[in-house]
Design an enzyme around this catalytic site. Structure first.
Site, mmCIF file in Angstrom:
data_model
loop_
_atom_site.group_PDB
_atom_site.id
_atom_site.type_symbol
_atom_site.label_atom_id
_atom_site.label_comp_id
_atom_site.label_asym_id
_atom_site.label_seq_id
_atom_site.Cartn_x
_atom_site.Cartn_y
_atom_site.Cartn_z
ATOM 1 N N SER A 52 -26.613 14.253 6.838
ATOM 2 C CA SER A 52 -25.788 15.462 6.262
ATOM 3 C C SER A 52 -25.193 14.759 5.095
ATOM 4 O O SER A 52 -24.510 14.005 4.997
ATOM 5 C CB SER A 52 -24.890 15.768 7.494
ATOM 6 O OG SER A 52 -23.605 16.237 6.580
ATOM 7 N N GLY A 53 -25.212 15.539 3.932
ATOM 8 C CA GLY A 53 -24.745 15.186 2.604
ATOM 9 C C GLY A 53 -23.087 15.373 2.715
ATOM 10 O O GLY A 53 -22.354 14.526 2.452
ATOM 11 N N LEU A 54 -22.717 16.416 3.416
ATOM 12 C CA LEU A 54 -21.365 16.611 3.772
ATOM 13 C C LEU A 54 -20.730 15.319 4.448
ATOM 14 O O LEU A 54 -19.756 14.838 3.998
ATOM 15 C CB LEU A 54 -20.997 17.915 4.401
ATOM 16 C CG LEU A 54 -19.430 18.031 5.210
ATOM 17 C CD1 LEU A 54 -18.611 18.182 3.803
ATOM 18 C CD2 LEU A 54 -19.595 19.275 5.909
ATOM 19 N N ASP B 47 -18.141 17.144 -1.117
ATOM 20 C CA ASP B 47 -19.810 17.348 -0.857
ATOM 21 C C ASP B 47 -20.067 18.195 -2.068
ATOM 22 O O ASP B 47 -20.389 19.691 -1.881
ATOM 23 C CB ASP B 47 -19.901 18.293 0.423
ATOM 24 C CG ASP B 47 -21.422 18.522 0.687
ATOM 25 O OD1 ASP B 47 -22.202 17.943 0.173
ATOM 26 O OD2 ASP B 47 -21.505 19.467 1.641
ATOM 27 N N ASP C 245 -30.596 15.325 4.024
ATOM 28 C CA ASP C 245 -30.028 16.541 3.248
ATOM 29 C C ASP C 245 -29.983 15.976 1.948
ATOM 30 O O ASP C 245 -29.326 15.027 1.242
ATOM 31 C CB ASP C 245 -28.794 16.642 3.775
ATOM 32 C CG ASP C 245 -27.875 17.598 2.881
ATOM 33 O OD1 ASP C 245 -28.547 18.112 2.036
ATOM 34 O OD2 ASP C 245 -26.950 17.979 3.373
ATOM 35 N N ASP D 214 -29.468 17.683 -0.828
ATOM 36 C CA ASP D 214 -28.827 18.564 -1.671
ATOM 37 C C ASP D 214 -29.944 19.329 -2.539
ATOM 38 O O ASP D 214 -30.990 19.608 -1.949
ATOM 39 C CB ASP D 214 -27.691 17.823 -2.391
ATOM 40 C CG ASP D 214 -26.622 17.412 -1.483
ATOM 41 O OD1 ASP D 214 -26.325 17.959 -0.650
ATOM 42 O OD2 ASP D 214 -25.835 16.424 -2.148
ATOM 43 N N GLU E 33 -32.298 22.000 -1.200
ATOM 44 C CA GLU E 33 -31.618 23.394 -1.318
ATOM 45 C C GLU E 33 -31.934 24.024 -2.644
ATOM 46 O O GLU E 33 -31.534 23.499 -3.708
ATOM 47 C CB GLU E 33 -30.129 23.636 -0.594
ATOM 48 C CG GLU E 33 -29.322 22.925 -1.528
ATOM 49 C CD GLU E 33 -27.758 22.417 -0.862
ATOM 50 O OE1 GLU E 33 -27.873 21.970 0.308
ATOM 51 O OE2 GLU E 33 -26.980 22.674 -1.500
ATOM 52 N N LYS F 163 -24.149 20.995 -6.661
ATOM 53 C CA LYS F 163 -24.062 21.812 -5.751
ATOM 54 C C LYS F 163 -22.382 21.640 -5.220
ATOM 55 O O LYS F 163 -21.794 20.953 -5.277
ATOM 56 C CB LYS F 163 -24.939 21.982 -4.812
ATOM 57 C CG LYS F 163 -25.105 20.327 -3.835
ATOM 58 C CD LYS F 163 -23.835 19.995 -2.941
ATOM 59 C CE LYS F 163 -23.741 21.061 -1.846
ATOM 60 N NZ LYS F 163 -24.686 20.646 -0.752
ATOM 61 N N ASN G 70 -20.598 22.617 -1.562
ATOM 62 C CA ASN G 70 -20.761 22.696 -0.093
ATOM 63 C C ASN G 70 -20.682 24.392 0.383
ATOM 64 O O ASN G 70 -19.668 25.035 -0.243
ATOM 65 C CB ASN G 70 -19.625 22.214 0.899
ATOM 66 C CG ASN G 70 -19.892 22.487 2.467
ATOM 67 O OD1 ASN G 70 -19.436 23.294 2.874
ATOM 68 N ND2 ASN G 70 -20.595 21.543 2.909
ATOM 69 N N SER G 71 -21.501 24.734 1.073
ATOM 70 C CA SER G 71 -22.138 26.174 1.286
ATOM 71 C C SER G 71 -20.825 26.967 1.973
ATOM 72 O O SER G 71 -20.720 28.106 1.964
ATOM 73 C CB SER G 71 -23.199 26.422 2.139
ATOM 74 O OG SER G 71 -24.086 25.813 1.588
ATOM 75 N N ARG H 85 -34.720 24.686 1.754
ATOM 76 C CA ARG H 85 -33.503 25.487 2.269
ATOM 77 C C ARG H 85 -32.946 26.596 1.385
ATOM 78 O O ARG H 85 -32.637 26.517 0.122
ATOM 79 C CB ARG H 85 -32.215 24.481 2.363
ATOM 80 C CG ARG H 85 -30.662 25.148 2.515
ATOM 81 C CD ARG H 85 -29.858 24.080 2.885
ATOM 82 N NE ARG H 85 -28.455 24.396 2.661
ATOM 83 C CZ ARG H 85 -27.467 23.505 2.892
ATOM 84 N NH1 ARG H 85 -27.653 22.529 3.674
ATOM 85 N NH2 ARG H 85 -26.306 24.238 2.914
ATOM 86 N N HIS I 3 -29.789 29.398 6.034
ATOM 87 C CA HIS I 3 -28.483 29.268 5.851
ATOM 88 C C HIS I 3 -27.382 30.146 6.011
ATOM 89 O O HIS I 3 -27.832 31.293 5.206
ATOM 90 C CB HIS I 3 -27.934 27.968 4.911
ATOM 91 C CG HIS I 3 -26.706 27.160 5.399
ATOM 92 N ND1 HIS I 3 -26.366 26.823 6.873
ATOM 93 C CD2 HIS I 3 -25.750 26.244 4.774
ATOM 94 C CE1 HIS I 3 -25.584 26.032 6.854
ATOM 95 N NE2 HIS I 3 -25.005 25.893 5.964
HETATM 96 C C1 SPV Z 1 -24.614 19.278 5.382
HETATM 97 O O1 SPV Z 1 -24.407 19.031 6.439
HETATM 98 O O2 SPV Z 1 -24.237 18.471 4.568
HETATM 99 C C2 SPV Z 1 -25.077 20.460 5.215
HETATM 100 C C3 SPV Z 1 -24.967 21.714 6.119
HETATM 101 O O3 SPV Z 1 -25.647 20.763 4.184
HETATM 102 S S1 SPV Z 1 -23.591 22.652 5.324
HETATM 103 O O4 SPV Z 1 -22.588 21.660 5.315
HETATM 104 O O5 SPV Z 1 -23.378 23.607 6.420
HETATM 105 O O6 SPV Z 1 -23.803 23.082 4.253
HETATM 106 MG MG MG Z 2 -25.493 19.357 2.823
#
Ligand code: SPV
Ligand code: MG
Length: 294
Positions: free
Chosen positions: A46-48, A58, A85, A87, A114, A120, A122-123, A158, A189
């Site tokens: 996971s990027g986060l 993130d 991930d 990104d 994505e 980017k 974080n979503s 994504r 997502h």
């Molecule tokens: C992550 O885990 O880095 C993701 C998922 O990309 S989210 O945080 O839901 O975007």
């Molecule tokens: Mg991510």
């Protein structure tokens, strides 16, 4: 004997099989080891979580080479596949090429890209999530496809159209284009607390390519709903990182207050468990093989 399956082949068949696969987040080698020993099909790098563990946000604050370094440590320590991930790819098609080349050499099994702009965000943070142009993003996907060292390396596209508020039709249009550009699977997502827009997408998409979901906000929906809808894989996106943060917070509160570790000793991993996890026994046996007898 049968030839060993590569990690990419294992990830590819997990995503393509009829069964619902589960990928669990890890953000360093320790968490990756724990994911592996608990029987998950694969690891979500996971990027986060990786950013958070590095003390960064993130928002592409971690460089792509920092992410690659973390993934390499995870890959060296485990034998299950890692979906990274990526990104939005850290730039244009050219940055994607560099990233995918390095990731595939360092043991990753696939990348998720994505369709956002660099940098980017974080979503789940804020409302500004400008999408990449479809044509340009398809170039990033094709570049990913062409740059992996092995043909089984998985490329997941994504779609952030629902996150950015563009609705189902835009998400479907993009899914078709990304499939045509060579994506092996579509990650759709959503940040809603129910699965309505995810299930709407999955039904309309009709499994033209495997679908991957990240039920971080709509976690109350039973997995059976996604199984019968034909979802291929579920990513538990950030839960090891959050578990670690909560556990460390609680521990520090108590040790600071009590000026003692006596009460927490029974609740944390023993050193024996840590030495087992890292296989110290293997080093002892290697010493017997390689060190002169003294
Ligand atoms: C992550 O885990 O880095 C993701 C998922 O990309 S989210 O945080 O839901 O975007
Ligand atoms: Mg991510």
């Amino acid at each position: 004997s049968l030839p060993l399956r590569t990690k990419s082949q294992t990830l590819r068949s997990a995503i393509q099989s009829e069964e619902l696969a589960f990928l669990m987040e890890a953000h360093d080698a320790l968490s990756a080891l724990i994911v592996e020993r608990n029987g998950f099909s694969g690891i979500w790098a996971s990027g986060l979580s990786i950013s958070t563990a590095l003390g960064l946000r993130d928002a592409n604050e971690a460089s792509w080479s920092q992410v690659v370094d973390v993934v390499e440590r995870m890959a060296d320590s485990t034998s299950i596949p890692i979906l990274v991930d990526g990104d939005s790819g850290f730039g244009n098609f050219n940055n994607v090429r560099l990233l995918v080349r390095k990731l595939s050499h360092r043991g990753a099994a696939g990348i998720c890209l994505e369709d956002k702009q660099f940098p980017k965000m974080n979503s789940f943070v804020g409302d500004r999530h400008p999408l990449a142009g479809v044509e340009e993003f398809c170039g990033r996907l094709r570049a990913a496809r062409d740059s992996a060292g092995d043909d089984d390396f998985v490329v997941v596209a994504r779609i952030e159209a629902l996150i950015a508020g563009h609705g189902l039709q835009e998400a479907l249009d993009r899914a078709h284009r990304y499939g045509d550009a060579g994506a092996d699977a579509i990650l759709i997502h959503s940040r809603l607390s129910d699965a309505s827009e995810i299930l709407g997408f999955v039904e309309a998409w009709d499994n033209k390519r495997p679908v991957v979901i990240v039920p971080t906000t709509y976690y109350r929906t039973p997995m059976q709903r996604f199984r019968s809808a034909g979802v291929s894989a579920v990513i538990w996106g950030n839960h090891n990182m959050r578990a670690a943060a909560a556990a460390m917070q609680l521990l520090c509160e108590r040790v600071r207050r009590d000026e003692s570790v006596a009460d927490v000793e029974g609740e944390i991993a023993t050193l024996k468990e840590i030495f087992e996890l890292l296989d110290y026994a293997e080093l002892s046996s290697a010493e017997r093989t390689y060190l002169p007898i003294h």
